[in-house]
Motif scaffolding. Structure first.
Motif, PDB file in Angstrom:
ATOM      1  N   ASN A 274       0.807  -1.221   0.000  1.00 10.65           N
ATOM      2  CA  ASN A 274       0.000   0.000   0.000  1.00 10.65           C
ATOM      3  C   ASN A 274       0.840   1.270   0.000  1.00 10.65           C
ATOM      4  OD1 ASN A 274      -2.376  -1.587   0.150  1.00 10.65           O
ATOM      5  ND2 ASN A 274      -2.108  -1.762   2.374  1.00 10.65           N
ATOM      6  N   GLU A 275       2.001   1.239  -0.604  1.00  9.81           N
ATOM      7  CA  GLU A 275       2.846   2.421  -0.684  1.00  9.81           C
ATOM      8  C   GLU A 275       3.204   2.666  -2.145  1.00  9.81           C
ATOM      9  OE1 GLU A 275       7.230   3.914   0.825  1.00  9.81           O
ATOM     10  OE2 GLU A 275       6.036   2.633   2.136  1.00  9.81           O
ATOM     11  N   ALA A 276       2.917   3.848  -2.620  1.00  7.52           N
ATOM     12  CA  ALA A 276       3.154   4.165  -4.028  1.00  7.52           C
ATOM     13  C   ALA A 276       4.649   4.199  -4.324  1.00  7.52           C
ATOM     14  CB  ALA A 276       2.519   5.504  -4.370  1.00  7.52           C
ATOM     15  N   SER A 277       5.045   3.614  -5.460  1.00 10.25           N
ATOM     16  CA  SER A 277       6.447   3.615  -5.859  1.00 10.25           C
ATOM     17  C   SER A 277       6.813   4.981  -6.430  1.00 10.25           C
ATOM     18  CB  SER A 277       6.701   2.530  -6.905  1.00 10.25           C
ATOM     19  OG  SER A 277       6.395   1.257  -6.386  1.00 10.25           O
ATOM     20  N   GLN A 278       8.055   5.384  -6.198  1.00 10.37           N
ATOM     21  CA  GLN A 278       8.544   6.676  -6.661  1.00 10.37           C
ATOM     22  C   GLN A 278       9.566   6.475  -7.772  1.00 10.37           C
ATOM     23  OE1 GLN A 278       7.220   9.569  -5.405  1.00 10.37           O
ATOM     24  NE2 GLN A 278       5.868   8.221  -4.208  1.00 10.37           N
ATOM     25  N   CYS A 279       9.740   7.512  -8.599  1.00 11.81           N
ATOM     26  CA  CYS A 279      10.769   7.460  -9.628  1.00 11.81           C
ATOM     27  C   CYS A 279      11.127   8.875 -10.060  1.00 11.81           C
ATOM     28  CB  CYS A 279      10.310   6.638 -10.822  1.00 11.81           C
ATOM     29  SG  CYS A 279       8.956   7.387 -11.756  1.00 11.81           S
ATOM     30  N   SER A 280      12.239   8.995 -10.772  1.00 17.59           N
ATOM     31  CA  SER A 280      12.662  10.302 -11.284  1.00 17.59           C
ATOM     32  C   SER A 280      11.829  10.672 -12.506  1.00 17.59           C
ATOM     33  CB  SER A 280      14.137  10.254 -11.658  1.00 17.59           C
ATOM     34  OG  SER A 280      14.936   9.981 -10.525  1.00 17.59           O
ATOM     35  N   ALA A 281      11.820  11.955 -12.823  1.00 17.33           N
ATOM     36  CA  ALA A 281      11.033  12.446 -13.953  1.00 17.33           C
ATOM     37  C   ALA A 281      11.576  11.909 -15.264  1.00 17.33           C
ATOM     38  CB  ALA A 281      11.047  13.971 -13.965  1.00 17.33           C
ATOM     39  N   LYS A 282      10.692  11.739 -16.235  1.00 17.33           N
ATOM     40  CA  LYS A 282      11.094  11.246 -17.553  1.00 17.33           C
ATOM     41  C   LYS A 282      12.135  12.180 -18.165  1.00 17.33           C
ATOM     42  CE  LYS A 282       7.373  13.692 -19.980  1.00 17.33           C
ATOM     43  NZ  LYS A 282       6.159  13.560 -20.802  1.00 17.33           N
ATOM     44  N   GLY A 283      13.106  11.575 -18.849  1.00 18.61           N
ATOM     45  CA  GLY A 283      14.151  12.360 -19.501  1.00 18.61           C
ATOM     46  C   GLY A 283      15.282  12.796 -18.610  1.00 18.61           C
ATOM     47  N   THR A 284      15.226  12.470 -17.307  1.00 19.58           N
ATOM     48  CA  THR A 284      16.307  12.843 -16.389  1.00 19.58           C
ATOM     49  C   THR A 284      17.571  12.057 -16.725  1.00 19.58           C
ATOM     50  OG1 THR A 284      14.722  13.286 -14.603  1.00 19.58           O
ATOM     51  CG2 THR A 284      17.038  12.952 -13.971  1.00 19.58           C
ATOM     52  N   GLU A 285      18.658  12.753 -16.987  1.00 18.03           N
ATOM     53  CA  GLU A 285      19.920  12.103 -17.317  1.00 18.03           C
ATOM     54  C   GLU A 285      20.675  11.723 -16.049  1.00 18.03           C
ATOM     55  OE1 GLU A 285      22.275  14.283 -20.093  1.00 18.03           O
ATOM     56  OE2 GLU A 285      20.640  14.545 -21.537  1.00 18.03           O
ATOM     57  N   LEU A 286      21.060  10.454 -15.960  1.00 15.63           N
ATOM     58  CA  LEU A 286      21.756   9.946 -14.781  1.00 15.63           C
ATOM     59  C   LEU A 286      23.266   9.854 -14.985  1.00 15.63           C
ATOM     60  CD1 LEU A 286      19.344   7.028 -13.789  1.00 15.63           C
ATOM     61  CD2 LEU A 286      19.412   9.349 -12.850  1.00 15.63           C
ATOM     62  N   ASP A 287      23.698   9.520 -16.214  1.00  9.95           N
ATOM     63  CA  ASP A 287      25.127   9.318 -16.447  1.00  9.95           C
ATOM     64  C   ASP A 287      25.397   9.265 -17.947  1.00  9.95           C
ATOM     65  OD1 ASP A 287      27.787   8.890 -15.933  1.00  9.95           O
ATOM     66  OD2 ASP A 287      27.561   6.845 -15.155  1.00  9.95           O
ATOM     67  N   ARG A 288      26.597   9.708 -18.340  1.00  7.85           N
ATOM     68  CA  ARG A 288      27.107   9.535 -19.708  1.00  7.85           C
ATOM     69  C   ARG A 288      28.432   8.798 -19.597  1.00  7.85           C
ATOM     70  NH1 ARG A 288      25.401  12.909 -24.234  1.00  7.85           N
ATOM     71  NH2 ARG A 288      23.568  14.128 -23.640  1.00  7.85           N
ATOM     72  N   VAL A 289      28.494   7.642 -20.245  1.00  5.41           N
ATOM     73  CA  VAL A 289      29.667   6.775 -20.122  1.00  5.41           C
ATOM     74  C   VAL A 289      30.367   6.651 -21.472  1.00  5.41           C
ATOM     75  CG1 VAL A 289      30.481   4.480 -19.464  1.00  5.41           C
ATOM     76  CG2 VAL A 289      28.504   5.484 -18.290  1.00  5.41           C
ATOM     77  N   GLY A 290      31.674   6.890 -21.503  1.00  2.00           N
ATOM     78  CA  GLY A 290      32.483   6.660 -22.702  1.00  2.00           C
ATOM     79  C   GLY A 290      32.427   7.686 -23.795  1.00  2.00           C
ATOM     80  N   PRO A 291      32.287   9.002 -23.497  1.00  2.00           N
ATOM     81  CA  PRO A 291      32.295   9.988 -24.579  1.00  2.00           C
ATOM     82  C   PRO A 291      33.658  10.036 -25.269  1.00  2.00           C
ATOM     83  CG  PRO A 291      32.448  11.088 -22.451  1.00  2.00           C
ATOM     84  CD  PRO A 291      32.182   9.638 -22.165  1.00  2.00           C
ATOM     85  N   GLY A 292      33.652  10.403 -26.550  1.00  2.00           N
ATOM     86  CA  GLY A 292      34.897  10.493 -27.292  1.00  2.00           C
ATOM     87  C   GLY A 292      35.279   9.220 -28.014  1.00  2.00           C
ATOM     88  N   ASN A 293      34.522   8.144 -27.812  1.00  3.76           N
ATOM     89  CA  ASN A 293      34.790   6.880 -28.502  1.00  3.76           C
ATOM     90  C   ASN A 293      33.977   6.803 -29.793  1.00  3.76           C
ATOM     91  OD1 ASN A 293      36.578   5.231 -26.621  1.00  3.76           O
ATOM     92  ND2 ASN A 293      34.941   5.835 -25.217  1.00  3.76           N
ATOM     93  N   SER A 294      34.146   5.714 -30.523  1.00  2.00           N
ATOM     94  CA  SER A 294      33.378   5.483 -31.731  1.00  2.00           C
ATOM     95  C   SER A 294      31.901   5.296 -31.383  1.00  2.00           C
ATOM     96  CB  SER A 294      33.914   4.233 -32.448  1.00  2.00           C
ATOM     97  OG  SER A 294      33.234   4.015 -33.658  1.00  2.00           O
ATOM     98  N   ILE A 295      31.029   5.556 -32.351  1.00  2.00           N
ATOM     99  CA  ILE A 295      29.583   5.519 -32.129  1.00  2.00           C
ATOM    100  C   ILE A 295      29.120   4.136 -31.666  1.00  2.00           C
ATOM    101  CG2 ILE A 295      27.350   5.632 -33.316  1.00  2.00           C
ATOM    102  CD1 ILE A 295      28.494   7.810 -35.061  1.00  2.00           C
ATOM    103  N   PRO A 296      28.289   4.055 -30.617  1.00  2.00           N
ATOM    104  CA  PRO A 296      27.735   2.762 -30.179  1.00  2.00           C
ATOM    105  C   PRO A 296      26.776   2.190 -31.214  1.00  2.00           C
ATOM    106  CG  PRO A 296      27.551   4.425 -28.443  1.00  2.00           C
ATOM    107  CD  PRO A 296      27.914   5.147 -29.704  1.00  2.00           C
ATOM    108  N   MET A 297      26.928   0.893 -31.499  1.00  2.00           N
ATOM    109  CA  MET A 297      26.050   0.204 -32.443  1.00  2.00           C
ATOM    110  C   MET A 297      25.199  -0.872 -31.772  1.00  2.00           C
ATOM    111  SD  MET A 297      26.871   1.683 -35.312  1.00  2.00           S
ATOM    112  CE  MET A 297      26.288   0.629 -36.625  1.00  2.00           C
ATOM    113  N   SER A 298      25.619  -1.323 -30.580  1.00  2.00           N
ATOM    114  CA  SER A 298      24.882  -2.384 -29.885  1.00  2.00           C
ATOM    115  C   SER A 298      25.221  -2.345 -28.399  1.00  2.00           C
ATOM    116  CB  SER A 298      25.215  -3.763 -30.472  1.00  2.00           C
ATOM    117  OG  SER A 298      26.610  -3.997 -30.450  1.00  2.00           O
TER     118      SER A 298
END
Length: 469
Positions: A272-296
């Motif tokens: 009987n307790e509502a679950s909480q979450c962050s707002a849509k679109g909230t960025e949590l982390d960016r990992v590996g910038p500067g590398n080749s484009i991710p494909m998978s």
């Protein structure tokens, strides 16, 4: 005896014509000819996934299929699956696969009745709340397709039947749409599903029904995305999180963006307790910038602190948050391995086995490499244990591992789907499904029970296969 075989083939456009009021014609030869002239060009299907949620069994469907002499069909032998597709026209569609098996009286052997297998449309899911369906021919030509699709079950716990289905799609311009389908009642005692639609009673009745038009529950835009690489993290892997369900998105700067979907994970520990979450679109982390484009992407099946990225330059990077756990992983990812076997050839197919013991990758050069990752989460070790050179004569576009962790499927631009033994990769494919698709096969997916798999292609067709040994 092997039961690898093609069970069903259906063109997505044909399904839409069945449910178009404008396509209702008389049964005369002239009317059929007029309808044929109005058929559209094939709409490429870019992605396909089986729903991880248990589907309600329909004991009445296909009872009219009966059976041949010497066989009986048991209601308990019915089987139902749900697949979702995303296409070049910008729509996501869901289909129900229903089938029956027959039991031979003489030896009590259960055999699939392929003639009683049917695929029919359930829903057309709109990418925006303002979208219209069906589109005019002019609008269809201008559509931005949805290149990737990810489906998870929103539940943490041991009940395999619990949890809503969460489906997310990423459009080429970075628009994200998410739909939720409520947990299905698995008993056939109720004639209504979660949408209030009457149960299916016969094949003819099934084919005449119109698909439901469903608007997205959540919409937001991600700037700087490739538009082709996205994966929703499964709550069965992440566990309960104050951020809710999190999505991984490939970015043009080479990074992997972790972003909140705005959908909470139900905490079954708290009544009987509502679950909480962050707002849509909230960025949590960016990992590996500067590398080749991710494909998978590939996420470890029970360690959400470990994931792998296949890149355009052929490298495969493996990241770990080390000793950090749960919600503390964001902001603490570090690259722990870089695999170079595919160097120079884009890695579009990447997956861990369900038991976490192997990481399998496939590239544009047609090669497959298999790494032992059984100790990765303990001491960070990884080693090459198998290679299949020229596994396909074209790009390897997708890879799906069966639940037994012993076999896996690949699809390719060479128009074939192949099934492999992960423990004996040099013995060649266990089976090759060919001659069905007429163009590159973008995606192959396996059902959670390991009995069925499906593929989709640029030719607009969906094919269903048996994966039973």
């Amino acid at each position: 005896m092997s039961s690898y075989r093609t069970l069903h083939r259906h063109r997505q456009e044909d399904l839409l014509l069945q449910n178009d009021d404008n396509a209702v014609r008389s049964s005369t030869e002239n009317a059929r000819g007029d309808l044929k002239e109005q058929e559209k060009e094939p709409c490429p299907i870019f992605a396909l996934e089986f729903s991880p949620c248990r589907q309600r069994k329909d004991h009445q469907a296909f009872a009219a299929a009966g059976g041949t002499a010497g066989s009986v069909i048991s209601p308990g032998d019915s089987r139902s699956y749900r697949i979702l597709t995303s296409s070049a026209d910008g729509f996501v569609r869901s289909f129900k696969i229903s089938e029956k098996s027959k039991v031979k009286k003489e030896d009590n052997e259960r055999v699939l009745d392929a003639s009683a297998l049917s695929l029919h449309p359930e829903e057309v899911m709109l990418m925006t709340s303002s979208s219209q369906y069906p589109k005019s021919q002019e609008d269809s030509l201008l559509s931005l397709g949805s290149a990737c699709l990810s489906v998870v079950r929103n539940y943490v716990g041991e009940d395999e039947d619990a949890g809503d289905e969460i489906c997310a799609a990423l459009r080429l311009d970075g628009h994200v749409a998410i739909w939720r389908r409520e947990q299905q009642q698995l008993s056939s005692s109720s004639p209504f599903d979660s949408h209030g639609c009457s149960d299916i009673s016969s094949p003819l009745e099934t084919e005449s029904k119109h698909p439901l038009i469903v608007k997205p529950l959540v919409e937001f835009h991600v700037k700087g995305t490739t538009g082709t690489t996205m994966k929703v993290q499964s709550p069965q892997v992440t566990g309960f999180s104050r951020y809710g369900i999190v999505m991984m998105v490939g970015m043009l700067d080479g990074s992997v963006l972790f972003v909140c979907t705005g959908i909470a994970i139900p905490d079954t520990r708290k009544c009987n307790e509502a679950s909480q979450c962050s707002a849509k679109g909230t960025e949590l982390d960016r990992v590996g910038p500067g590398n080749s484009i991710p494909m998978s992407f590939a996420t470890h099946p029970f360690q959400n602190l470990i994931f792998a990225v296949g890149r355009k330059d052929g490298t495969v990077d493996i990241y770990s948050s080390g000793s950090y756990q749960n919600d503390d992983i964001y902001g603490n990812f570090n690259r722990v391995h870089r695999l170079l076997h595919h160097a120079g050839s884009a890695v579009r197919a990447l997956s861990f086995t369900p038991d976490g013991s192997l990481l399998i990758s496939g590239c544009d050069g047609g090669h497959i490499y298999i790494h032992d990752t059984s100790s990765l989460h303990q001491n960070g070790s990884i080693r090459l244990v198998g290679a299949i050179l020229q596994a396909h004569r074209g790009y390897i576009l997708s890879l799906s591992v069966l639940p037994d962790s012993k076999r896996f499927l690949t699809s390719s631009a060479d128009r074939t789907v192949k099934i492999w033994d992960a423990g004996k990769p040099n013995n060649g494919p266990l089976h090759t499904f060919d001659g069905g698709h007429e163009d590159m096969i973008w995606n192959v997916s396996c059902a959670s029970d390991g009995q069925r798999c499906a593929s989709c292609s640029d030719d607009g067709y969906i094919q269903i296969y048996s994966c039973q040994e």
